[in-house]
Design an enzyme around this catalytic site. Structure first.
Site, PDB file in Angstrom:
ATOM      1  CD  GLU A  32      54.674 -18.114 -24.339  1.00  0.00           C
ATOM      2  OE1 GLU A  32      55.204 -18.169 -25.465  1.00  0.00           O
ATOM      3  OE2 GLU A  32      53.708 -18.831 -24.013  1.00  0.00           O
ATOM      4  CG  HIS A  67      54.049 -15.771 -30.258  1.00  0.00           C
ATOM      5  ND1 HIS A  67      55.038 -15.443 -29.372  1.00  0.00           N
ATOM      6  CD2 HIS A  67      53.481 -16.912 -29.762  1.00  0.00           C
ATOM      7  CE1 HIS A  67      55.076 -16.343 -28.376  1.00  0.00           C
ATOM      8  NE2 HIS A  67      54.133 -17.240 -28.591  1.00  0.00           N
ATOM      9  CG  HIS A  72      49.493 -18.227 -27.481  1.00  0.00           C
ATOM     10  ND1 HIS A  72      49.820 -18.138 -26.150  1.00  0.00           N
ATOM     11  CD2 HIS A  72      50.622 -18.631 -28.111  1.00  0.00           C
ATOM     12  CE1 HIS A  72      51.092 -18.470 -25.987  1.00  0.00           C
ATOM     13  NE2 HIS A  72      51.604 -18.779 -27.165  1.00  0.00           N
ATOM     14  CD  GLU A  73      50.985 -19.693 -31.830  1.00  0.00           C
ATOM     15  OE1 GLU A  73      51.974 -18.994 -32.122  1.00  0.00           O
ATOM     16  OE2 GLU A  73      51.041 -20.609 -30.973  1.00  0.00           O
TER      17      GLU A  73
END
EC number: 3.4.17.19
Lengths: 501, 501
Positions: free
Chosen positions: A295, A269, A265-266
């Site tokens: 997001e 980003h 997830h990170e």
């Protein structure tokens, strides 16, 4: 110094220089914040608060300066290229929002949120909502006053939402969240009624192994460690610029898939940040397009890549080698996609129930801001709706309305961007998959170049060139819709849980 | 916000608020710099340069603001306490030095030094002084112009020196360096003629062991890891505030005493920083007194504590346990104090020859700045004087006049503070030892409280309350003198090398 160009008004260059300085200061503050979370010894807090406060204050002063207003006026009717017009539009928006709010109120909000954080943490620790209620009341009041200054004629919640997502209006958020709720409640019920139980992983997975494996996952996805780094932090986050975008993670010894999902997830980003154009650093064209798009990039990699069967065909051997296990790709895929219908905690939620946690917060914070709900009634309303949407009641407010940090930051209107981002991730992934030949096989082969190229070309490289709604239409051919997410969810979880739908 | 006090003029509060903001920004830049040296991935450099440039620029703007000049004027005849008068004196000094230099020149120096660093690094790598000479010429010219703006009537080298040591005049530096040269040249010759050979350590000492042992040394000395941390960096340094002062070190597998000495040196710096009053953070009363006093604190711990026989009686068991060696305290003490008469490199020099490296640089940079020496002649003059002072000639300029980074930073006048700091360390240590009952036994017992209390009371807690010369006289009863250092050196090395003196 900016180069002089006959076709570019001096006012434009001057404006961009000022904005650049404010941007560099903002990024400096990002490093101060990263250091505070990841490296700083505890005793450093008082000095760090003053340092961050000073950097914020000077950046703010630069953007609200009267000369910025003059430059914007001067550029109002100027003959500018579309790209430069977009730059002016973005700077104007930031300037106007900031200049309308009195400095006293900015400082009061800053002080109030700094004071609120420990009050919230203690209240959560003690499971006592009453201890936090007066603070929540104060923050709501301050943010209402803030919204009133920004736009006295607008719905105050819409104004606050626009701080996080400037170019999707609130009615879009409402529509999408409603679509999600209507689509997901029956799907989750069907899953709860299903006799099929996906594979579950159990055992102890040491932190040092998890660190190695998350590192490996980042390498597999193509993270450039010359422009980033991986560290641990109490709350995972990503931070940085197109030159240096860092990732943090954390470990739970019994949940080896959590640190992987969270790291991926990170990565999403950081990967967006690293894809912003380097030559536009310091200009809005070198900045991310807001939290929905940000997001969407994290969710696309977390869910559509990292929780796909193709990814686990690629990665399961590495997992097994690290932990000396013997999982099949299918087992890992199932374990990564289990739906938990007894979970009250947003950050531990699966891909489906997650959105009902968001719908609940969206409804409650909206009612709080506009005054339709009293602070004292939050716990009851929270618990009743958890029951209605998810069929579960928190044991205490620490697992209910006190669980999230956001309100203690004065962040009302932030939560919806999580769901909007997920929905956009599905929409973007569908558009990419329609254009890229056999994307699944490419992921299984560890070939991410085509996907990355598509994301760069359709999302990353534009910075703030387009409004969010424009960007979405250009990339996918239609406005934001929950349709792709629901289709994806029904297909994926229908198969995993043997649903006859 | 500062509290209002009837007895304090509003102008004073306003001035202190502005100065505080500039200080916090300066400390923010310290973190950006620490991160760049210790944590930042290489790709981050372009963005970091812009961030640091922006933070420096806004801090500079705050201090040169016309309103600061007005506030200083207003406070000129004001009835202030001695302490507040000292605060105004310090702020006035910084303001005036900055305001006299045109912004264009400040920017030109900033650009030139940024460009100079890689040129110097390449020239050193290639051992080609000619490749660096034009850059050195340019930097000298810029710094002469800088000095001319600061004070057209002063010796330009004195002006540059005062950037690093504001309150010891250049004649003091000259006198002390001359005392050092006269005292040390015969001592070093006598050591070279001595038949006594102190114990030497040989072997391989893994970096991981050295890291553990340096950590242990810091704990032994009382370093507070809640207010600091230890990391590795290419060039060891210390950085921070009284809330968070960090130390870095580096390792050479064949020289386990080097990392210890270097870490203890940086501890001395950090220990001073941590001893500055917390309640004066953001005011000159919470800042270090300049490079001489800072260096006195690092040298006091490095040499008078860390290279003492008492310290090795305390620490040798820990050393032996780490490396599975069998040294006696005397052997370790001897090894830590070997004098090398064949060394050309300043940072590898022992406690004695070190100062002749400084004398040499002081003479050469002074002649360069005032125009008595041409840049092209630097290598010859450097090598001739090395021969004269130390009896050794560098094989190439990479081991001669290109070895240090300082000139490429435009830092002319910095070197003397190293020797002045050493000399002050000896003077302070003698004063502390005269007041503290049996200081040697306390060190051997690992009891540093009395020494720390003496340093806090006489040095640390005053910040910039006193000028450097005042501070020295108050702490030691006399002006700065090389006498204590020479006495200490003759006694210590006379015994180590069996000199009949």
């Amino acid at each position: 110094m900016a180069t002089t160009d006959d076709s570019v008004p001096a006012a434009y260059e001057d404006l961009l220089d000022r904005y650049g300085r404010a941007t560099y200061l903002g990024d400096a503050n990002g490093i101060l914040s990263w250091d505070q979370e990841v490296m700083m010894p505890e005793g450093g807090t008082p000095a760090r608060s003053k340092q961050r406060g000073a950097v914020s204050a000077v950046a703010h002063d630069i953007l609200v300066d009267d000369e910025v207003a003059d430059l914007l006026d001067e550029l109002d009717g100027a003959d500018l290229s579309d790209e430069r017009r977009a730059v002016v539009r973005e700077i104007r928006r930031e300037h106007e929002r900031k200049v309308r709010v009195p400095t006293d109120l900015v400082e009061e909000i800053s002080t109030a949120t700094a004071e609120a954080h420990p009050v919230w943490a203690d209240a959560r620790e003690a499971d006592e909502f009453d201890a936090f209620a007066p603070t929540l009341e104060r923050l709501l009041d301050l943010k209402r006053r803030y919204a009133e200054h920004v736009d006295p004629d607008a719905d105050h919640y819409a104004t606050l939402f626009a701080d996080y997502e400037p170019y999707l209006d609130l009615s879009t958020a409402e529509r999408v969240l409603e679509e999600l709720r209507e689509g997901l409640v029956p799907l989750i019920e069907a899953i709860a009624d299903s006799d099929t139980e996906p594979y579950a992983i159990s055992g102890t997975f040491p932190e040092s192994d998890q660190l190695e494996l998350t590192h490996e996952a980042l390498s597999t996805l193509g993270y450039d460690f010359e422009r980033g780094r991986l560290d641990t932090a109490p709350h995972p986050f990503s931070m940085g610029t197109q030159f240096d975008a860092r990732v943090t993670t954390r470990f739970d010894q019994s949940e080896p898939l959590d640190s992987l999902a969270s790291t991926i997830h990170e990565f999403g980003h950081a990967n967006y940040t690293l894809g912003l154009p380097q030559d536009a650093y310091g200009s809005p064209l070198g900045e991310h397009r807001g939290l929905t798009v940000h997001e969407s990039q994290s969710r696309l990699f977390e869910n559509h890549v990292g929780r796909s069967e193709a990814f686990w065909r690629l990665f399961v051997d590495r997992f097994n080698a690290q932990y000396d296990t013997d999982l099949t790709a299918r087992q890992a895929y199932e374990a990564a996609n289990r739906v938990y219908d007894d979970n009250c905690i947003r950050v531990e939620a699966d891909e489906l129930t997650y959105h009902l946690h968001i719908v609940l917060r969206f409804e409650i914070e909206r009612e709080l801001v506009v005054g339709d709900l009293a602070v004292e009634d939050v716990p009851t309303v929270w618990n009743d709706r958890m029951d209605a949407y998810l069929g579960v009641r928190p044991d205490g407010d620490d697992e209910g309305c006190l669980q999230d940090i956001h309100w203690s930051h004065g962040s009302f209107g932030y939560f919806p961007t999580y769901s909007l981002g997920s929905v956009l991730a599905a929409q973007l992934y569908a558009a990419a998959a329609a254009e890229i030949d056999d994307l699944d096989s490419k992921i299984e082969a560890g070939e991410f170049d085509a996907l990355q190229a598509w994301l760069r070309e359709n999302v990353h490289e534009h910075g703030r060139r387009y409004r969010t709604d424009e960007l979405i239409e250009r990339a996918t051919g239609e406005p934001l819709t929950a349709e792709y997410f629901l289709e994806y969810a029904e297909e994926k979880f229908g198969e995993l849980y043997d649903l006859d739908r």
